[in-house]
Design an enzyme around this catalytic site. Structure first.
Site, short mmCIF file in Angstrom:
data_model
loop_
_atom_site.label_atom_id
_atom_site.label_comp_id
_atom_site.label_asym_id
_atom_site.label_seq_id
_atom_site.Cartn_x
_atom_site.Cartn_y
_atom_site.Cartn_z
N LYS A 149 13.03 16.72 56.47
CA LYS A 149 12.70 17.59 55.33
C LYS A 149 13.99 18.02 54.66
O LYS A 149 15.03 18.09 55.32
CB LYS A 149 11.95 18.84 55.81
N1 GLU Z 1 5.88 16.94 51.17
C1 GLU Z 1 4.71 16.29 51.67
C2 GLU Z 1 4.37 16.82 53.05
O1 GLU Z 1 4.73 17.90 53.41
C3 GLU Z 1 4.82 14.76 51.59
C4 GLU Z 1 5.89 14.16 52.44
C5 GLU Z 1 6.10 12.66 52.19
O2 GLU Z 1 5.32 12.06 51.50
O3 GLU Z 1 7.08 12.15 52.74
O4 GLU Z 1 3.66 16.18 53.78
#
Ligand code: GLU
Length: 431
Positions: free
Chosen positions: A121
């Site tokens: 993240k």
């Molecule tokens: N931000 C989204 C989540 O928390 C998508 C993450 C992604 O597609 O890599 O799942």
């Protein structure tokens, strides 16, 4: 006790539930699954902290020619099952501990739905609403450059999250590609269609939520047709979830955004609310509805509650007053572990974030596969494959919940942590 103040000072849990450190929650949830799985101390140590944490401070030239320094993060929790995967968030309250929690949740999420990724993240401490589009582009390109030693199509693949979108991903993809001298679309997902994005990615989080909610109602005697739904957060996940649930016959009684909420017990016309939000920047003030606060939204009389905003919304201070029968967590970490116990005791079914919002990363995986093969699928193919993954994942988790007499979150953790632990163990320790 206020529930809206969030911990942005990276101190351990300060006691007030609304300020609970999300990383403490993530570790507590992990340890509970580790106990059930009987994980040994070594694996607990490995999996309870991230593999890598990068903090960057970088200057951005503002439109008035002044310079401003921003702080950003990229965290990789575990990469035993594949490259790190997870979004990038722009928010004034982003902290390292929040990003660490979100990265850990991504490891479990990818494992629950069985896609070959680890968890990562990123985040930048910024209120993007205060920046012009050109400032945002410069901030994004410089942040991408600062984290470029970590990201790559086989290393770590960012995607949109709170306050970032397909344009943000286009800038990151272009910046990374410029550094390499050729286009590398697979470095990010959630891109615009014209540069290697996937059909269906924009709606994927909400559509995935719809699929698991459809499964859940089968086990409750409820019917989606006529079910009363409240949605907290009217961004990519919340607004599209409201639209899709309404298409299935649900009555959307309340929605909200950062500025406040609206309520109509006979149902809101979601298309009109969307138009209002486009014109006014908020759902607030929408005619044909009563004004309510974000806190009130969580407590309205409804069958299904969809938290689709930030962490720490359902806490010890309000869990007892929640009237919904099903909670579908479109947001990451909206419920604290203490609140979870209250909801479980009340018989409320919580569809946990790592399952309920996994449709987004699932279609991100489809996008990445399409980019690598340079062979693109139709929206119908994407949606059908997404449905198969979500329905199977729901049933895998539901079976564990039934067999072991667990709530759905703990069951999802048992499945996910078990998979990540197995991969980590099989790969062994180098050297
Ligand atoms: N931000 C989204 C989540 O928390 C998508 C993450 C992604 O597609 O890599 O799942």
């Amino acid at each position: 006790m206020t529930t809206m103040i969030r911990n942005d000072n990276q101190q351990p849990n300060v006691g007030m539930e609304g300020r609970r450190n999300p990383y403490d929650s993530a570790v507590e949830q992990f340890m509970q699954a580790a106990d059930i799985l009987g994980l040994d101390e070594g694996l607990r140590q490995v999996l309870s902290q991230p593999k890598r944490e990068l903090i960057v401070h970088f200057p951005v030239r503002m439109d008035d020619n002044s310079m401003k320094v921003f702080t950003g993060f990229r965290v990789q929790h575990n990469v035993a099952r594949g490259p790190a995967k997870g979004g990038i968030r722009y928010h004034q309250d982003v902290s390292l501990d929040e990003v660490k929690a979100l990265a850990m949740w991504m490891s479990w999420k990818c494992a629950v739905v069985g896609i070959p990724y680890g968890g990562g993240k990123g985040g930048v401490i910024v209120d993007p609403k205060k920046l012009s589009i050109t400032e945002l582009e410069r901030l994004t390109r410089r942040y991408a450059t600062e984290i470029s030693m970590l990201i790559g199509p086989y290393q770590d693949i960012p995607a949109p999250d709170v306050n970032t979108n397909s344009q943000t991903m286009a800038w990151i993809m272009d910046t990374f590609s410029q550094h390499h001298g050729y286009s590398i679309p697979g470095v990010v997902t959630g891109k615009p269609l014209s540069i290697g994005g996937s059909a269906g990615r924009n709606e994927a989080t909400a559509r995935g939520l719809l699929f698991v909610v459809r499964e859940a109602v089968k086990h409750t005697g409820l019917s989606l047709s006529g079910a009363r739904v409240a949605v907290q957060g009217f961004g990519n996940a919340g607004a599209i979830a409201a639209r899709l649930l309404k298409q299935d016959g649900a009555i959307i009684v309340a929605v909200s955004d950062t500025q406040g909420g609206i309520y109509n017990k006979n149902g809101l016309d979601v298309a009109s609310v969307l138009r209002w939000k486009e014109e006014h920047g908020t759902v607030k003030g929408f005619h044909d509805a009563e004004a309510i606060s974000n806190e009130q939204l969580l407590e309205v009389d409804c069958d299904i509650l969809v938290p689709a905003a930030l962490e720490n919304q359902i806490t010890v201070s309000n869990a007892d007053r929640i009237k919904a029968k099903i909670i579908g967590e479109a947001a990451n970490g909206p419920t604290t572990p203490e609140a979870d116990r209250i909801l479980h005791a009340k018989g409320i079914i919580v569809l946990p974030d790592i399952l309920a919002n996994a449709g987004g990363v699932t279609v991100s995986y489809f996008e990445w596969v399409q980019d690598i093969q340079s062979y693109f699928w139709t929206e119908q193919e994407v949606n059908e494959r997404l449905e198969r993954v979500m329905v199977k994942s729901f049933n895998d988790v539901y079976k564990i919940a039934q067999d072991k007499n667990l709530d759905m979150r703990t069951a999802a953790y048992v499945l996910a942590v078990g998979r990540v632990a197995e991969a980590t163990k099989l790969r062994g320790i180098y050297p």
